[in-house]
Design an enzyme around this catalytic site. Structure first.
Site, mmCIF file in Angstrom:
data_model
loop_
_atom_site.group_PDB
_atom_site.id
_atom_site.type_symbol
_atom_site.label_atom_id
_atom_site.label_comp_id
_atom_site.label_asym_id
_atom_site.label_seq_id
_atom_site.Cartn_x
_atom_site.Cartn_y
_atom_site.Cartn_z
ATOM 1 N N TYR A 1 -8.608 16.569 -7.995
ATOM 2 C CA TYR A 1 -7.579 15.168 -9.159
ATOM 3 C C TYR A 1 -6.661 16.636 -9.056
ATOM 4 O O TYR A 1 -5.050 16.125 -9.394
ATOM 5 C CB TYR A 1 -8.177 14.541 -9.208
ATOM 6 N N LYS B 1 -2.510 16.016 -8.815
ATOM 7 C CA LYS B 1 -1.996 15.841 -9.973
ATOM 8 C C LYS B 1 -0.292 16.249 -9.883
ATOM 9 O O LYS B 1 1.211 16.837 -10.535
ATOM 10 C CB LYS B 1 -2.223 15.577 -11.449
ATOM 11 N N SER C 1 -1.165 13.594 -14.776
ATOM 12 C CA SER C 1 -2.330 13.415 -16.092
ATOM 13 C C SER C 1 -2.205 15.073 -16.403
ATOM 14 O O SER C 1 -1.672 16.014 -16.514
ATOM 15 C CB SER C 1 -3.567 13.284 -14.926
ATOM 16 N N ASP D 1 0.988 -1.233 -0.043
ATOM 17 C CA ASP D 1 -0.011 -0.400 0.210
ATOM 18 C C ASP D 1 0.927 1.363 0.246
ATOM 19 O O ASP D 1 1.994 1.754 0.808
ATOM 20 C CB ASP D 1 -1.023 0.311 1.308
HETATM 21 N N1 NAP Z 1 -7.606 7.158 -16.433
HETATM 22 C C1 NAP Z 1 -7.033 7.258 -16.840
HETATM 23 O O1 NAP Z 1 -7.707 8.161 -18.307
HETATM 24 C C2 NAP Z 1 -5.850 8.214 -16.471
HETATM 25 C C3 NAP Z 1 -5.405 9.355 -17.194
HETATM 26 C C4 NAP Z 1 -4.557 10.069 -16.166
HETATM 27 C C5 NAP Z 1 -3.695 9.720 -15.499
HETATM 28 N N2 NAP Z 1 -4.143 8.897 -14.817
HETATM 29 C C6 NAP Z 1 -3.680 7.800 -13.891
HETATM 30 O O2 NAP Z 1 -2.682 6.589 -14.292
HETATM 31 C C7 NAP Z 1 -2.618 5.516 -13.092
HETATM 32 C C8 NAP Z 1 -2.734 4.382 -13.248
HETATM 33 O O3 NAP Z 1 -4.947 4.671 -13.519
HETATM 34 P P1 NAP Z 1 -5.719 3.237 -14.135
HETATM 35 O O4 NAP Z 1 -6.430 4.154 -15.471
HETATM 36 O O5 NAP Z 1 -4.918 1.888 -15.041
HETATM 37 O O6 NAP Z 1 -6.640 2.974 -13.355
HETATM 38 P P2 NAP Z 1 -6.982 1.311 -12.317
HETATM 39 O O7 NAP Z 1 -7.074 0.403 -13.505
HETATM 40 O O8 NAP Z 1 -7.719 1.697 -10.936
HETATM 41 O O9 NAP Z 1 -5.054 1.145 -11.738
HETATM 42 C C9 NAP Z 1 -5.264 1.828 -10.571
HETATM 43 C C10 NAP Z 1 -3.726 0.812 -9.870
HETATM 44 O O10 NAP Z 1 -3.104 1.094 -8.637
HETATM 45 C C11 NAP Z 1 -3.663 0.385 -7.731
HETATM 46 N N3 NAP Z 1 -3.723 1.315 -6.444
HETATM 47 C C12 NAP Z 1 -4.617 2.384 -6.324
HETATM 48 N N4 NAP Z 1 -4.378 2.760 -4.270
HETATM 49 C C13 NAP Z 1 -3.624 2.224 -4.007
HETATM 50 C C14 NAP Z 1 -2.347 2.242 -2.610
HETATM 51 N N5 NAP Z 1 -3.012 3.132 -1.874
HETATM 52 N N6 NAP Z 1 -1.075 1.557 -2.475
HETATM 53 C C15 NAP Z 1 -1.658 0.669 -3.744
HETATM 54 N N7 NAP Z 1 -1.275 1.008 -4.886
HETATM 55 C C16 NAP Z 1 -2.849 1.245 -5.320
HETATM 56 C C17 NAP Z 1 -4.615 -0.238 -7.566
HETATM 57 O O11 NAP Z 1 -4.047 -1.365 -7.361
HETATM 58 P P3 NAP Z 1 -5.633 -2.089 -5.262
HETATM 59 O O12 NAP Z 1 -6.821 -1.399 -6.342
HETATM 60 O O13 NAP Z 1 -5.102 -3.490 -6.395
HETATM 61 O O14 NAP Z 1 -4.327 -1.389 -4.726
HETATM 62 C C18 NAP Z 1 -4.129 0.024 -9.353
HETATM 63 O O15 NAP Z 1 -2.979 -1.086 -9.634
HETATM 64 C C19 NAP Z 1 -3.379 6.897 -11.897
HETATM 65 O O16 NAP Z 1 -2.547 6.896 -10.988
HETATM 66 C C20 NAP Z 1 -4.150 7.676 -12.361
HETATM 67 O O17 NAP Z 1 -4.426 8.942 -11.513
HETATM 68 C C21 NAP Z 1 -5.426 7.814 -15.251
#
Ligand code: NAP
Length: 272
Positions: free
Chosen positions: A147, A151, A134, A55
């Site tokens: 958010y 970021k 982001s 975590d």
């Molecule tokens: N999707 C988009 O459009 C987008 C756009 C810009 C930036 N991002 C960024 O990209 C990154 C990845 O997001 P994603 O889109 O791939 O979403 P996602 O599929 O929801 O992945 C989020 C990941 O973070 C992990 N996580 C959350 N809280 C955690 C904690 N306290 N400790 C350890 N792991 C944790 C989750 O795993 P567990 O739940 O198993 O812990 C999961 O593996 C994020 O930082 C997000 O802000 C996403």
């Protein structure tokens, strides 16, 4: 030991979305990836992907993961701070707790992850720090102020740190994804004010949410971001800031040249 190439990586948020895609792409390139998440699972097991339960809000679990990697591999070459989440709602009526929820994982979690790796990188005289921020770090949208703020704070931290680490062999790069189709959309939380049927923002929030969810679900595949991260990790020197895909890169350029008032007018027109 002189490290010149990234061979061992700690990646947070490796259980799904961008993190899972990045882990797979790095492993395919011959890199050993310790993929950390609270679930401690990976989407598709592969020989060089080692799932780790951690975590990012728990310093002890970060410290013991870094110690484990160094004892098993002898070195740790890079960290990808990707774990993240999102909370949605208007600034008006939001609580400290809701704002802290957003900053806890996205900002403090990445900060703690970096802190856990820095002593190893410094000892080695080599290290690569990638933060997944982001486009919303540079482009603010209504009702996603927390958010954007978290970021933007992480992007700032990465750029300050890259100057502080000059001459140490440690480099920082922030990758700023646009819309990516992942579980992020379904996992998004809502503030109490955002759930109020009588909110004065109700109509605009409903329109806004419909648009951002549509954009995210119809967005890039996580591989696009994974490839951008892999490319940086394999370069001799990383870029400071990377916005994957040309259309989002063009948006990043526009944000820099448009007058602030014009930028906010346009975003408000599009998003609320
Ligand atoms: N999707 C988009 O459009 C987008 C756009 C810009 C930036 N991002 C960024 O990209 C990154 C990845 O997001 P994603 O889109 O791939 O979403 P996602 O599929 O929801 O992945 C989020 C990941 O973070 C992990 N996580 C959350 N809280 C955690 C904690 N306290 N400790 C350890 N792991 C944790 C989750 O795993 P567990 O739940 O198993 O812990 C999961 O593996 C994020 O930082 C997000 O802000 C996403």
């Amino acid at each position: 030991m002189v490290i010149k190439q990234v061979k061992v990586v700690l990646l947070t948020g490796g259980s799904s979305g961008i993190g899972a895609a990045t882990a797979r792409l790095l492993a395919e390139a011959g890199i050993t990836v310790y993929a950390g998440s609270r679930r401690g699972t990976v989407e598709k097991p592969a020989p060089r992907i080692i799932p780790v339960q951690l975590d990012v809000n728990d310093e002890t679990s970060l410290k013991s993961t870094v110690e484990r990697i160094v004892s098993e591999q002898g070195h740790l070459d890079a960290v990808v701070c990707n774990a993240g989440n999102g909370i949605y709602g208007p600034v008006e009526g939001a609580t400290d707790e809701e704002l802290r929820y957003q900053f806890e994982t996205c900002f403090f979690g990445s900060f703690k992850t970096i802190q856990a790796c820095l002593p190893v990188f410094r000892r080695q005289g080599f290290g690569r720090i990638v933060t997944v921020t982001s486009v919303m770090a540079i482009l603010q949208l209504p009702f996603q102020g927390f958010y954007s703020a978290a970021k933007a704070a992480l992007l700032s931290l990465s750029e300050s740190l890259s100057m502080e680490l000059k001459g140490t062999g440690i480099e920082c790069c922030s990758v700023l994804p646009g819309d990516v189709a992942t579980g992020f959309t379904a996992a998004r939380k809502f503030t109490v004010a955002a759930q109020d049927p009588g909110s004065p923002y109700r109509e605009r929030m409903d329109r806004n949410l419909k648009k951002i969810e549509k954009d995210e679900l119809g967005g890039m595949t996580p591989d696009v971001i994974g490839k951008a991260i892999r490319k940086q990790l394999m370069r001799k020197h990383m870029a400071i800031r990377v916005i994957p895909r040309i259309d989002y890169g063009a948006v990043g350029f526009l944000v820099r040249i448009l007058p602030e008032r014009g930028k906010l007018w346009l975003l408000d027109l599009l998003y609320s």
